[in-house]
Design a protein around this motif. Structure first.
Motif, short mmCIF file in Angstrom:
data_model
loop_
_atom_site.label_atom_id
_atom_site.label_comp_id
_atom_site.label_asym_id
_atom_site.label_seq_id
_atom_site.Cartn_x
_atom_site.Cartn_y
_atom_site.Cartn_z
N THR A 446 0.86 -1.19 0.00
CA THR A 446 0.00 0.00 0.00
C THR A 446 0.89 1.24 0.00
OG1 THR A 446 -1.78 -1.09 1.23
CG2 THR A 446 -1.76 1.31 1.23
N ARG A 447 0.62 2.15 -0.89
CA ARG A 447 1.23 3.48 -0.83
C ARG A 447 0.13 4.49 -1.11
NH1 ARG A 447 5.90 6.16 -0.46
NH2 ARG A 447 7.24 4.31 -0.46
N GLY A 448 -0.32 5.13 -0.05
CA GLY A 448 -1.42 6.07 -0.19
C GLY A 448 -2.69 5.37 -0.64
N SER A 449 -3.23 5.82 -1.77
CA SER A 449 -4.49 5.26 -2.28
C SER A 449 -4.28 4.03 -3.15
CB SER A 449 -5.23 6.32 -3.09
OG SER A 449 -4.43 6.76 -4.19
N LEU A 450 -3.01 3.67 -3.40
CA LEU A 450 -2.68 2.54 -4.28
C LEU A 450 -2.44 1.29 -3.45
CD1 LEU A 450 -1.82 1.31 -7.05
CD2 LEU A 450 0.49 2.17 -6.56
N THR A 451 -3.07 0.18 -3.87
CA THR A 451 -2.83 -1.11 -3.22
C THR A 451 -2.51 -2.16 -4.28
OG1 THR A 451 -5.18 -1.67 -3.28
CG2 THR A 451 -4.36 -0.59 -1.29
N ALA A 452 -1.71 -3.15 -3.89
CA ALA A 452 -1.36 -4.24 -4.80
C ALA A 452 -0.83 -5.41 -3.99
CB ALA A 452 -0.32 -3.78 -5.81
N ARG A 453 -0.97 -6.59 -4.54
CA ARG A 453 -0.34 -7.77 -3.97
C ARG A 453 0.64 -8.31 -5.00
NH1 ARG A 453 -5.13 -10.06 0.08
NH2 ARG A 453 -4.61 -8.48 1.67
N LYS A 454 1.89 -8.43 -4.56
CA LYS A 454 2.98 -8.72 -5.48
C LYS A 454 3.75 -9.94 -4.98
CE LYS A 454 5.37 -4.98 -6.74
NZ LYS A 454 5.14 -4.78 -8.19
N ALA A 455 4.07 -10.84 -5.91
CA ALA A 455 4.79 -12.06 -5.54
C ALA A 455 5.90 -12.33 -6.54
CB ALA A 455 3.84 -13.25 -5.45
N TRP A 456 6.97 -12.94 -6.05
CA TRP A 456 8.13 -13.29 -6.86
C TRP A 456 8.46 -14.76 -6.59
CZ3 TRP A 456 7.25 -8.87 -4.22
CH2 TRP A 456 7.42 -7.64 -4.87
N PHE A 457 8.57 -15.56 -7.65
CA PHE A 457 8.85 -16.99 -7.52
C PHE A 457 10.21 -17.28 -8.16
CE2 PHE A 457 4.28 -16.42 -7.40
CZ PHE A 457 3.93 -17.16 -6.26
N PHE A 458 11.13 -17.73 -7.31
CA PHE A 458 12.52 -17.93 -7.73
C PHE A 458 12.73 -19.41 -8.02
CE2 PHE A 458 12.18 -14.28 -4.94
CZ PHE A 458 12.95 -13.30 -5.56
N PHE A 459 12.56 -19.79 -9.29
CA PHE A 459 12.74 -21.16 -9.71
C PHE A 459 14.04 -21.28 -10.50
CE2 PHE A 459 7.85 -21.29 -9.70
CZ PHE A 459 7.80 -21.89 -8.45
N PRO A 460 14.53 -22.50 -10.77
CA PRO A 460 15.82 -22.63 -11.46
C PRO A 460 15.89 -21.80 -12.74
CG PRO A 460 15.13 -24.76 -10.63
CD PRO A 460 13.99 -23.81 -10.37
N ASN A 461 16.87 -20.89 -12.78
CA ASN A 461 17.14 -20.04 -13.94
C ASN A 461 15.97 -19.13 -14.31
OD1 ASN A 461 19.18 -19.26 -15.86
ND2 ASN A 461 17.87 -20.13 -17.45
N THR A 462 14.99 -18.98 -13.43
CA THR A 462 13.77 -18.23 -13.76
C THR A 462 13.28 -17.45 -12.56
OG1 THR A 462 13.07 -19.92 -15.36
CG2 THR A 462 11.37 -18.45 -14.53
N LEU A 463 12.85 -16.22 -12.80
CA LEU A 463 12.11 -15.46 -11.81
C LEU A 463 10.74 -15.12 -12.40
CD1 LEU A 463 11.63 -13.92 -9.24
CD2 LEU A 463 12.98 -12.02 -10.13
N LEU A 464 9.71 -15.67 -11.79
CA LEU A 464 8.33 -15.40 -12.19
C LEU A 464 7.77 -14.31 -11.29
CD1 LEU A 464 5.56 -16.05 -13.54
CD2 LEU A 464 5.28 -17.84 -11.80
N CYS A 465 7.24 -13.24 -11.90
CA CYS A 465 6.72 -12.10 -11.15
C CYS A 465 5.22 -11.97 -11.39
CB CYS A 465 7.42 -10.81 -11.58
SG CYS A 465 9.22 -10.87 -11.42
N LEU A 466 4.46 -11.92 -10.31
CA LEU A 466 3.01 -11.80 -10.39
C LEU A 466 2.53 -10.60 -9.59
CD1 LEU A 466 1.82 -15.50 -9.80
CD2 LEU A 466 2.24 -14.34 -11.99
N GLY A 467 1.55 -9.90 -10.14
CA GLY A 467 0.88 -8.83 -9.43
C GLY A 467 -0.62 -8.97 -9.57
N THR A 468 -1.35 -8.63 -8.52
CA THR A 468 -2.81 -8.75 -8.58
C THR A 468 -3.45 -7.75 -7.62
OG1 THR A 468 -4.63 -10.34 -8.52
CG2 THR A 468 -3.01 -10.48 -6.76
N GLY A 469 -4.74 -7.52 -7.80
CA GLY A 469 -5.46 -6.61 -6.93
C GLY A 469 -4.95 -5.19 -6.99
#
Length: 689
Positions: A446-469
């Motif tokens: 949360t920063r002020g009026s902005l909200t988000a849920r953010k996740a990072w998945f560290f798999f072999p040789n890969t970083l998967l980035c997800l954002g929602t809400g």
């Protein structure tokens, strides 16, 4: 009332003192000899390895009174204080005399010393008065040795007393700096007791703390609960091993326990934050706004000092040292580490390193001090760096768009907000889970009026980035910055229908699904959402981010990727992957199992691993395992192997909790985990059902 001499308490104290003295002298010999050894080592370090190149010019420019005309002695700048150059140049003259025995250099050094002692400018920033000036001054006095007239030497030694390691305000790296100057004073005054107390004070600072200093996860905090491993912590990891090497083999030597902790700090903490010769910029605090910040090369010398001192884990120290000296020729560090005390994650793969810095209500965001870092308000908001060589961001910061830091989701207002000291994240949920090789991190943002849920998945040789809400109640544009690094070579774009190349100086919209390759990395976007790609030249100045620095215009070509969420988004999402560019290392892309405000989860086919961030009690179906249910917010990593699996769990609000996990597959498994409290709150625990 004083004790009588025959009081039993006094007798016991005297006996203990005698025994201690006998132990010291029997093991280490005469204290005077040990003090001479320390003096010699400290002087050698002050002298350096070669004479300064500018000494002749310094001698010619010095006035008869001992001042340099090009120094503004009335300067009131807090960061780059001009009079500090005087004592630095005084040291350069002393070093020149040591190597050349040139009388003109000696006389110039003594005139410069006399001027300083009789005028002594005062900086409005205490650091120069109590640390910066004493550090240069004691070295000059040691190098000049007995060539300094006794009265002048005494005046200078009095100035060194501004560095006071006994001050209760001195902690962490600041304490180590003042201790170094005091150690020099102890040698100049031939005071073994002062030397002993000073080294003991430094040794006391080498401990695991939940206040400032080395944290239980081997990150480093300074100025409160603030990540500073690449700033003050970098200095601490350089200077404390130097103390260990100086004191080795003497009565002042560090204990084996302190040497163990220093080795652990370098190997379990510092080395995980480095790629090539670059210290991860997200761990440098406000120093990111200084030209040349983030140099990790000096840590090779820290390794050498610990090896000299006989510290444990010598083989690992030598490997770390070799990696710093020859990054391309040495086996790279491989693995994943989450620093639960600092909301910070690093991930090392053969082709790249990724770092992630999150924000929570437990930690202070990057500070503004002495006008440094006025617009770095977003530096803790999910900042994600990708390093292949370590040079991807070197020198980019004056031209950065500070509204669009890599990995962050922010409002795109005309100007970046100013830093407000003392700010913390607004939510508690920010953490990571790890098995040492792979893992996941997530943040309820949360920063002020902005909200988000953010996740990072560290798999072999890969970083998967997800954002929602991703939601903003204000009618302002919002975007996720994916990358903003130096443009290095071609930018290749592949879509289902064509392969093209972006030329320098362009700004184009690439329709997904697509893959964009640049600098040895591959950025993949599996959805149809468009991505904004820029290769334009950006301009700025160091002065803009650090008013004590140059106003000269800097222009650099920059590679940036942006996911635009539009004006006043409601429930927006993003999904992208970053991988090494070598085709031989690529396997199947991870499968996203959930990207909702309740649960973000993914399955890695290569490692047969499931990772998830549960923001509330909930469930998710795991391929080949079954339906998983949790009764408490958590981060999970589950490794599957044939009919067995291993569970790693962490509590991302860093509170103790009882977590019940139920897995309903061919059979039903019920597991209750007690997630840790105290200094390990937020750390990963592991269970095998």
């Amino acid at each position: 009332m004083p004790f009588p001499h025959n009081h039993p308490g006094v007798s016991a104290i005297l006996l203990a003192m005698v025994v201690a003295l006998q132990i010291n002298t029997s093991v280490h010999g005469d204290l005077a000899t040990d003090l001479a050894t320390l003096n010699h080592r400290l002087t050698e370090a002050a002298v350096g390895t070669s004479p300064p190149r500018n000494a002749a010019r310094l001698v010619r420019a010095l006035s008869a009174e001992g001042a340099w005309p090009d120094i503004d002695y009335s300067d009131q700048e807090r960061t780059a204080w001009a009079p500090a150059r005087h004592v630095q140049q005084l040291l350069a003259l002393a070093q020149t005399w040591h190597f050349t025995k040139d009388p003109a250099s000696l006389q110039a050094a003594l005139r410069a010393l006399d001027y300083w002692c009789n005028n002594t400018p005062v900086c409005p920033n205490w650091w120069y008065n109590d640390i910066g000036v004493p550090l240069s001054l004691y070295k000059a006095l040691l190098v000049l040795d007995d060539r300094t007239p006794s009265q002048l030497k005494q005046q200078a030694v009095e100035l060194l007393k501004r560095a006071n390691p006994d001050s209760p305000s001195m902690t962490g790296q600041n304490l180590v700096w003042v201790a170094e100057a005091t150690l020099g004073r102890g040698c100049l005054e031939q005071d073994p007791e002062l030397v002993r107390r000073t080294i003991e004070r430094v040794a006391q600072e080498i401990h695991i703390s939940t206040q400032e200093g080395i944290q239980p996860d081997y990150s480093f905090h300074q100025h409160g609960a603030q990540l500073y491993s690449g700033g003050y912590g970098r200095g601490f990891s350089l200077d404390t091993p130097r103390f260990a090497a100086l004191a080795r083999g003497t009565a002042f030597a560090f204990s084996p326990e302190k040497l163990q902790l220093l080795s652990d700090f370098l190997l379990n903490g510092q080395q995980w934050m480095i790629r090539g010769n670059t210290f991860d910029y997200s761990a440098c605090g406000r120093e990111i706004t200084r030209p040349g910040a983030g140099s990790a090369s000096p840590l090779a010398e820290a390794c050498q000092h610990l090896i000299l001192a006989g510290a444990p884990r010598i083989d690992e120290l030598q490997t770390f040292q070799a990696r710093l000296k020859q990054p391309e020729a040495t086996r790279k560090l491989i693995g994943h580490k989450h620093f639960w005390r600092s909301d910070y994650t690093t991930f090392h793969q053969p082709e790249f390193m990724a770092s992630l810095r999150m924000t929570s209500n437990r930690l202070l965001q990057t500070e503004l001090v002495n006008s440094e870092n006025p617009i770095g308000a977003f530096l803790s908001d999910g900042l994600t760096f990708f390093y292949a060589t370590g040079d991807e961001y070197r020198g980019i910061f004056p031209v950065w768009d500070w509204r669009a830091l890599p990995g962050t989701t922010e409002q795109r207002l005309p100007d970046p907000p100013r830093v407000r000291n003392g700010e913390r994240g607004e939510n508690a949920f920010a953490g990571g889970v790890s098995n040492g090789q792979i893992g996941a991190s997530a943040m309820d943002f949360t920063r002020g009026s902005l909200t988000a849920r953010k996740a990072w998945f560290f798999f072999p040789n890969t970083l998967l980035c997800l954002g929602t809400g991703i939601t903003d109640t204000q009618a302002v544009p919002v975007a996720t910055a994916i990358e903003q690094s130096l443009l290095q070579g071609p930018v290749d774009i592949t879509t289902p229908t064509e392969s093209t190349q972006a030329a320098a100086g362009q700004e184009i919209t690439v329709q997904g699904p697509c893959t964009i390759r640049h600098g040895g990395l591959e950025y993949s976007f599996p959805s149809t959402h468009p991505v904004l790609l820029s290769t334009r030249t950006q301009a700025g100045s160091w002065h803009r981010i650090n008013p004590s620095r140059s106003k000269a215009q800097v222009e650099l070509p920059v590679f940036s990727l942006t996911w635009d969420h539009g004006n006043q988004p409601t429930g927006a999402q993003y999904q992208y992957l970053v991988r090494g560019g070598d085709p031989a290392t690529k396997g199947r892309m991870p499968t996203v199992l959930s990207n909702t405000p309740e649960c973000q989860a993914a399955w890695c086919h290569e490692s047969k691993s499931f990772a998830a961030a549960f923001y509330s009690p909930g469930n998710c179906t795991i391929p080949g395992i079954g339906r998983l249910t949790v009764d408490h917010p958590c981060l999970l990593l589950i490794e599957s192997s044939q009919d067995e699996f291993r569970i790693h769990a962490a509590e991302p609000t860093n509170r103790p909790a009882s977590l019940t996990i139920t897995i309903q597959g061919d059979t039903s498994t019920h597991i209750v985990l007690q997630l840790p409290d105290g200094p390990r709150a937020g750390a990963t625990i592991t269970a095998t059902p």
